[in-house]
Design an enzyme around this catalytic site. Structure first.
Site, short mmCIF file in Angstrom:
data_model
loop_
_atom_site.label_atom_id
_atom_site.label_comp_id
_atom_site.label_asym_id
_atom_site.label_seq_id
_atom_site.Cartn_x
_atom_site.Cartn_y
_atom_site.Cartn_z
N GLU A 198 0.85 -1.19 0.00
CA GLU A 198 0.00 0.00 0.00
C GLU A 198 0.88 1.25 0.00
O GLU A 198 1.76 1.36 0.87
CB GLU A 198 -0.93 -0.02 1.21
CG GLU A 198 -1.90 -1.20 1.13
CD GLU A 198 -3.00 -1.19 2.19
OE1 GLU A 198 -3.06 -0.25 3.00
OE2 GLU A 198 -3.81 -2.12 2.18
N HIS B 40 -7.76 1.91 0.97
CA HIS B 40 -7.88 1.51 2.39
C HIS B 40 -8.78 2.49 3.16
O HIS B 40 -8.37 3.09 4.15
CB HIS B 40 -6.49 1.42 3.04
CG HIS B 40 -6.48 0.48 4.22
ND1 HIS B 40 -5.43 -0.34 4.51
CD2 HIS B 40 -7.40 0.23 5.18
CE1 HIS B 40 -5.70 -1.05 5.59
NE2 HIS B 40 -6.90 -0.72 6.02
P1 NAD Z 1 -13.04 -10.19 13.97
O1 NAD Z 1 -11.87 -10.58 14.76
O2 NAD Z 1 -14.28 -9.77 14.64
O3 NAD Z 1 -13.42 -11.35 12.93
C1 NAD Z 1 -12.47 -12.05 12.17
C2 NAD Z 1 -12.98 -13.48 12.07
O4 NAD Z 1 -12.20 -14.18 11.10
C3 NAD Z 1 -12.86 -14.27 13.38
O5 NAD Z 1 -14.15 -14.68 13.80
C4 NAD Z 1 -11.98 -15.46 13.01
O6 NAD Z 1 -12.36 -16.64 13.67
C5 NAD Z 1 -12.21 -15.55 11.51
N1 NAD Z 1 -11.19 -16.26 10.75
C6 NAD Z 1 -9.84 -16.24 10.91
N2 NAD Z 1 -9.27 -17.01 9.95
C7 NAD Z 1 -10.27 -17.50 9.18
C8 NAD Z 1 -10.31 -18.34 8.03
N3 NAD Z 1 -9.20 -18.81 7.47
N4 NAD Z 1 -11.51 -18.65 7.50
C9 NAD Z 1 -12.65 -18.17 8.04
N5 NAD Z 1 -12.68 -17.37 9.13
C10 NAD Z 1 -11.50 -17.04 9.68
O7 NAD Z 1 -12.48 -9.03 13.00
P2 NAD Z 1 -13.33 -7.90 12.24
O8 NAD Z 1 -13.40 -6.70 13.11
O9 NAD Z 1 -14.56 -8.50 11.68
O10 NAD Z 1 -12.30 -7.56 11.06
C11 NAD Z 1 -12.16 -8.43 9.93
C12 NAD Z 1 -10.98 -7.96 9.08
O11 NAD Z 1 -11.22 -6.63 8.60
C13 NAD Z 1 -9.66 -7.89 9.84
O12 NAD Z 1 -8.62 -8.34 9.00
C14 NAD Z 1 -9.46 -6.41 10.08
O13 NAD Z 1 -8.09 -6.09 10.18
C15 NAD Z 1 -10.05 -5.86 8.79
N6 NAD Z 1 -10.42 -4.43 8.87
C16 NAD Z 1 -10.23 -3.69 7.73
C17 NAD Z 1 -10.55 -2.34 7.74
C18 NAD Z 1 -10.34 -1.50 6.50
O14 NAD Z 1 -10.04 -0.34 6.64
N7 NAD Z 1 -10.52 -2.05 5.31
C19 NAD Z 1 -11.05 -1.76 8.91
C20 NAD Z 1 -11.28 -2.56 10.04
C21 NAD Z 1 -10.97 -3.91 9.99
#
Ligand code: NAD
Length: 530
Positions: A259, A277
């Site tokens: 990025e 992002h």
């Molecule tokens: P969360 O921790 O609530 O949920 C993530 C889920 O993924 C967990 O329940 C976990 O068990 C599951 N998981 C892990 N590996 C897996 C796999 N191989 N297959 C299926 N499920 C799997 O997190 P969240 O708050 O929902 O965030 C999800 C993602 O979004 C994270 O990577 C976070 O960093 C990202 N995010 C991105 C932005 C952005 O700006 N685009 C902002 C916030 C969060």
């Protein structure tokens, strides 16, 4: 009133909450040396991502009780230093959930209605109605990989568009899938059956290139893929090839392997929607994280437990003395259980037998959950938030006690129940400590072993009959994989047994495939406890 120093710009709504209960000073852009001077005057510090709360800053303080991070990542705060001082660190993992979920739905709509090319065609003075005929979301199948906070919000919104939703997450219980009105299935099934696939998983070692050329090959022709989670979960080269070859209909990306993705060929395509992002970048999300963390700081001063503490508060001395030596064992047992099987975790039962029976073992349960959950999460999973994360996902956690263990002064039996498409399975791993401190695994599926939970372990259920150890040894030996130690847990000849092999270094995937192909070996699992 407690004194609070706000070190980065935060939304006014958060400041208002603080001002009602504390004296607030705002000083932004302070460098470490300035903070070392300033911080000792305060009971709480509040930061976003810019200001670094380093060990020297923490060690300079005398009355600091809490550090608040308005956002998710806590890399800018020295957690061990805070923990050593008993300072609570709070964050806001859920504040941007809705923002990311809405962006995901926005990307799906933009892709199927071709909003980006249609709009840029119009700004070039064109009016090409027939060229931009699109599709509807209604009646289509959405596959959600990762049904945590953001995945769950995406699911709710997809239902309102009339989509059928499939989901996979290692912590998706059957009850929760029913509650969310989705079909819980495997990642493979999702790849095969979905018109749209959206990823909401952390970037862990295992999830790197989760969507690679092989995964894309399983997907429906013309399907769409959305990644608003983390760069690196989708193999961008494989995605580019699938998009140019017409295998996939389009992709929506908010995150990238690098990025900004300066020279990425994806930037040249017209069947993609790309955003820099922006997932969490809404005014509402900024307000939400500020309000959430300000409220938690106020909670700490009023003696209420904060919603989302990320570090370990000290245990009472007497409990710590007795159960302290079991903590490393519990974390290892949790990590082992996380890796020893596939499928969605439904429930966890921990039985504490022997002298442990007389103590409050909840700290041990918390540490086990930390080990079990951490591989699936990218937020810091700690002793404090692990039970909350498990509860939020509907995983039932039960502690039982038994007075005596026949063979050990203390024994901890851990049982994790998982579901996959066809059946429910329970994995049992038992542990104890020897010499009042050395962790040992002493049982797997009720079969007695004695293994030190460290390094790389290969666990192979097998039929107890002559030649088994030899064939495994030959396969590992010819691949140059060095065996450090071996244990066999068995009852009677001809029945199910288990081999546990300690390896010098991890065996490559081809070797595991070779082991799986052997008759009378039933699925080798490699467990990383390094
Ligand atoms: P969360 O921790 O609530 O949920 C993530 C889920 O993924 C967990 O329940 C976990 O068990 C599951 N998981 C892990 N590996 C897996 C796999 N191989 N297959 C299926 N499920 C799997 O997190 P969240 O708050 O929902 O965030 C999800 C993602 O979004 C994270 O990577 C976070 O960093 C990202 N995010 C991105 C932005 C952005 O700006 N685009 C902002 C916030 C969060």
């Amino acid at each position: 009133m407690p004194e609070v120093l706000v070190c980065d710009p935060i939304a006014d709504e958060g400041l208002e909450i603080l001002k009602r209960a504390t004296n607030v000073t705002v000083k932004t852009g302070l460098k470490e040396a300035e903070l070392v001077q300033e911080a000792p005057k305060y009971d709480a510090l509040m930061v976003r991502s810019q200001t670094k709360i380093t060990r020297p800053v923490i060690e300079a303080t005398h009355k600091l009780q809490v550090v608040g991070r308005a956002g998710v990542g806590v890399d800018n705060i020295d957690l061990p230093a805070a923990t050593e001082r008993g300072i609570i660190v709070v964050n806001s993992p859920a504040g941007n959930t809705v923002a990311v979920a809405e962006l995901t739905l926005g990307m799906m709509l933009a892709l199927v209605r071709r909003l980006v090319p249609a709009s840029s065609s119009m700004t070039q003075g064109e009016w090409k109605r027939s060229q931009f005929t699109g599709n509807q979301l209604y009646g289509k199948t959405l596959g959600v990989i990762g049904t945590g906070r953001i995945g769950t919000e995406v699911i709710k919104r997809a239902h309102s568009f009339g989509m059928k939703v499939l989901g996979y997450d290692p912590f998706l219980t059957t009850a929760r899938a029913t509650q969310l009105n989705i079909e819980a299935t495997t990642t493979e099934e999702i790849l095969r059956r979905s018109d749209f696939i959206t990823l909401h998983v952390p970037l862990t070692k295992e999830n790197k290139h989760l969507i690679n050329a092989d995964a894309i090959a399983m997907m429906r022709d013309g399907a769409y893929i959305i990644n608003c989670s983390r760069g690196g979960i989708v193999d961008e080269q494989a995605l580019y090839e699938a998009l140019t070859a017409g295998k996939l209909g389009g992709a929506g990306l908010d995150v990238y392997e690098n990025e900004p993705p300066k020279d990425s060929p994806l930037l040249q395509l017209d069947n993609v929607v790309l955003t820099p992002h922006l997932g969490a970048s809404t005014e509402e999300a900024q307000v939400e994280v500020a309000v959430d963390v300000a409220q938690q700081i106020v909670d700490v001063f009023s003696g209420r437990p904060p919603q989302s503490a990320v570090n370990l508060p000290p245990l009472p001395a007497e409990t710590r003395e007795f159960i302290g030596p079991f903590l490393p064992l519990m974390e290892k047992l949790g990590r082992l259980q996380a890796q020893v099987a596939d499928g969605r975790i439904e429930s966890v039962t921990l039985s504490y037998c022997g002298e442990l029976n007389d103590y409050d073992t909840s700290a041990l349960t918390r540490v086990f959950l930390k080990g079990l959950l951490q591989p699936s999460f990218d937020q810091v999973v700690t002793y404090v938030n692990a039970p909350i994360l498990a509860e939020q996902r509907g995983v039932a956690v039960t502690e039982t006690k038994c007075h005596k263990s026949e063979d050990y002064a203390n024994l901890i039996e851990t049982r994790v129940t998982r579901n996959d498409d066809s059946h429910q399975r329970v994995r049992q791993v038992d542990g104890t400590i020897f010499n009042e401190r050395d962790p040992h695994i002493v049982g797997i599926q009720g079969l007695r072993v004695d293994v030190i939970p460290q390094g790389t372990l290969l666990i192979i259920p097998n039929t107890d009959k002559p030649g088994m150890i030899g064939s495994v040894g030959t396969i590992l030996g010819s691949a140059g994989v060095n065996i450090v130690g071996m244990q066999v847990g068995r009852r009677n000849v001809g029945e199910r047994a288990v081999m546990v092999i300690s390896l010098e270094e991890p065996a490559p995937p081809e070797v595991l495939k070779q082991l799986d192909a052997q008759p009378d070996l039933f699925g080798a699992r490699q467990v990383d406890l390094r």
